[in-house]
Scaffold this active site. Structure first.
Site, PDB file in Angstrom:
ATOM      1  N   ASP A 223      39.588  -5.998 -92.669  1.00 22.27           N
ATOM      2  CA  ASP A 223      40.696  -6.273 -93.592  1.00 22.27           C
ATOM      3  C   ASP A 223      41.972  -5.603 -93.074  1.00 22.27           C
ATOM      4  O   ASP A 223      41.936  -4.832 -92.102  1.00 22.27           O
ATOM      5  CB  ASP A 223      40.324  -5.752 -94.990  1.00 22.27           C
ATOM      6  CG  ASP A 223      41.002  -6.548 -96.104  1.00 22.27           C
ATOM      7  OD1 ASP A 223      41.905  -7.335 -95.813  1.00 22.27           O
ATOM      8  OD2 ASP A 223      40.609  -6.357 -97.278  1.00 22.27           O
ATOM      9  N   HIS A 366      40.444 -18.310 -97.190  1.00 19.26           N
ATOM     10  CA  HIS A 366      41.180 -17.267 -97.932  1.00 19.26           C
ATOM     11  C   HIS A 366      42.517 -16.913 -97.289  1.00 19.26           C
ATOM     12  O   HIS A 366      43.539 -16.822 -97.987  1.00 19.26           O
ATOM     13  CB  HIS A 366      40.290 -16.026 -98.063  1.00 19.26           C
ATOM     14  CG  HIS A 366      40.940 -14.854 -98.728  1.00 19.26           C
ATOM     15  ND1 HIS A 366      41.416 -14.893-100.026  1.00 19.26           N
ATOM     16  CD2 HIS A 366      41.217 -13.598 -98.278  1.00 19.26           C
ATOM     17  CE1 HIS A 366      41.933 -13.712-100.339  1.00 19.26           C
ATOM     18  NE2 HIS A 366      41.836 -12.915 -99.293  1.00 19.26           N
TER      19      HIS A 366
END
Ligand code: HEM
Ligand SMILES: *[C@@H]1O[C@H](CO)[C@@H](O)[C@H](O)[C@H]1NC(C)=O
Ligand SMILES: *[C@@H]1O[C@H](CO)[C@@H](O)[C@H](O)[C@H]1NC(C)=O
Length: 511
Positions: A223, A366
């Site tokens: 991330d 996403h």
């Protein structure tokens, strides 16, 4: 005899005072720094970026440290409180708390980092409790997140942590360090200072995941790779990185569309969106395993990993599937001159039709739903956020892994303590969640409607467990629909806060 005895005593006293310096310089950073994530700017680079005439004026000594730094903490505690005695709280805020708040400059090098970094932010209810009646100009903030739950697509608020239901939270302390002990000590110090002027409503203890999972969220994906570069702060802009005006993240700065109407004391502050997003990790893994693709030439494991990667838009390493469409590529992941250098368009491929081709990256992925890059023509969409969250909760237990089901034991809850900073919640987090993520027709103008974001999308107003349709995930048959009958991410609620400039803590906020 007497004189030298005194001299020795004084000498010892001086020595012991020196042996316990008030400020202990750090040797290890508070922050993680995985190769895939952009590096922190050096103090030198931040200074250079700051002198560009057009953008001069960011006061990095006044802007709280968490805002521009992103998702890089080793340990971080979110301590949500109510203010029960405003007069005492205000006096302590300016006399003791303000000097503990960590600014942006301090975080930039290890030697200036405190043992535990402390930031503070207030909800609208908190400002009201402090007697601050200024209008900050943000409706989401003003009404609070509980009132926004339905707009955000949450399946009601029965899953919400009780502390987030309503407007009882007045503020939050963010405590970050390299060890839990340091964080706990600083919390004890704050509680000692504030005494009964505050009471705890809720807390979330975040930590970077262990070992080689450092920097990865709980589903296993790296991330914090794509973050906006900020004019006036970021000197070296990476290939493919969005550059934003400081006012897109910071209230009252150049590029904040409400700059002229903000109360002057808010300049350099930012709205902090907090969401406690529970992740159903065994369920996610089970779904991915059961929906392995059948792309020729790939092993069963590779076809399973490919399905997961196409939900996110990146491989677990962080490599973007737009540049590595079939197999993970760790070198690409770890090279931040390349790992953001894509647009989803492929003009170099003869006959590539941008409106229909999702061979490389699904329209529903996403990272495409939250930053559509070339899908919107130009990058400057005005809808950027700085993400500064951290995973919370323990690793999946063996029992959960073999049952392919998350435990209902509350101590085993895990997820993302999601934090997003922006100068305007309606343009930032709310827009992203409502107009893009939850909108089954977005990205507009494509041959097949993509469906909602498979990770965090929900059709607003739909009941819990309503299957969520997405498409594009199978590169062999992009029109094929997947009906996601599991909610991988469950909203446990949150709140909207304002992270003020540090100067306001001894100004308006404690007046
Ligand atoms: C538990 C929930 C979530 C998980 C597991 C998750 C996971 C990820 C991962 C793995 C990435 C790729 C790393 C990167 O490009 O930096 C990413 C990127 C991103 N996520 Fe999330 N995310 C979650 C919630 C959210 C929410 C609630 C939002 C905002 C509404 C959001 C917005 C973004 C944005 C803007 C990016 C970067 C896209 C880009 O610039 O290319 N995420 N997320
Ligand atoms: C970035 O992408 C462009 C366009 O595809 C390409 O020409 C360039 O070589 C890439 N840069 C790096 C460092 O990979
Ligand atoms: C879609 O693009 C890929 C490369 O990005 C290409 O190999 C493929 O042939 C294209 N598909 C169609 C139907 O044109």
């Amino acid at each position: 005899m007497k004189v030298s005895y005194i001299a020795i005593v004084i000498g010892l006293a001086v020595q012991s005072a020196l042996a316990v310096p008030k400020f202990q310089p750090r040797r290890t950073s508070i922050l993680i720094n995985p190769d895939a994530q952009p590096d922190l700017p050096s103090p030198q680079n931040a200074r250079l970026a700051g002198v560009t005439p057009a953008n001069a004026g960011l006061n990095l000594n006044d802007i709280q440290g968490d805002i521009l730094i992103g998702m890089k903490k080793k340990k971080e505690l979110f301590f949500f409180f109510s203010i029960d005695d405003a007069a005492t709280f205000k006096s302590k805020l300016s006399s003791d708390i303000k000097s503990l708040i960590t600014n942006t400059n301090q975080l930039l090098s290890v030697s200036t980092q405190p043992i535990t970094a402390v930031n503070i932010a207030f909800s609208q209810a908190g400002l009201t409790a402090l007697g601050v009646s200024d209008n900050l100009g943000d409706n989401g903030f003003k009404n609070g997140q509980f009132a926004d739950a339905a707009n955000l697509g949450d399946a009601g608020t029965t899953n919400w942590v009780s502390g987030f239901a309503g407007t009882k939270i007045h503020g939050v302390f963010l405590l970050a360090s390299d060890t839990v002990d340091n964080v706990d000590n600083e919390l004890a110090n704050l509680q000692n200072i504030l005494g009964s002027s505050i009471s705890e409503i809720h807390r979330v203890a975040g930590a970077a995941r262990p070992g080689n999972q450092e920097g990865h969220e709980h589903f296993g994906f790296m991330d914090g790779i794509s973050q906006p570069a900020v004019q006036g702060f970021t000197q070296n802009v990476l290939n493919g990185q969005a550059t934003v005006a400081p006012g897109e993240l910071l209230v009252g700065e150049t590029g904040d569309s409400l700059q002229s109407s903000r109360p002057s004391w808010t300049t350099g502050g930012s709205f902090l969106v907090f969401r406690q997003l529970q992740q159903m990790v065994p369920e996610f893994n089970k779904y991915v395993a059961n929906h392995a693709l059948s792309v020729p030439g790939l092993t069963a494991q590779e076809n399973e990993d490919l399905f997961g990667a196409r939900l996110i838009g990146r491989w677990k390493s962080g490599a973007p599937i737009d540049l590595a469409p079939l197999r993970d590529d760790v070198d690409l992941a770890n090279d931040n001159t390349r790992n953001n250098n894509f647009t989803f368009n492929h003009p170099e491929v003869p006959g590539f039709v941008f409106a229909s081709n999702q061979t490389d990256c699904p329209f529903s992925a996403h990272i495409r739903k939250t930053r559509p890059r070339a899908d919107l023509g130009s990058e400057n969409t005005g809808h950027h956020i700085m993400r500064a969250g951290i995973p919370y909760g323990p690793e999946v237990t063996d029992a959960e892994a073999s049952a392919q089901q998350s435990s209902t034991d509350p101590t085993l809850e895990r997820g993302l303590a999601f934090v997003a900073y922006q100068s305007n919640i309606a343009n930032g987090f709310e827009f992203m969640q409502e107009a893009w993520v939850n909108n089954a027709n977005f990205i507009f103008g494509k041959s097949t409607p993509p469906g909602v974001d498979p990770i965090i999308g929900r059709v607003a107003g739909s009941a819990a467990e309503t299957p969520r349709d997405i498409s594009g995930t199978d590169p062999l048959t992009p029109t094929k629909k997947f009906s996601l009958d599991v909610e991988f991410v469950v909203s446990r609620g949150g709140e909207y806060f304002f992270s003020p400039p540090i100067s306001a803590l001894s100004g308006v906020l404690s007046a």
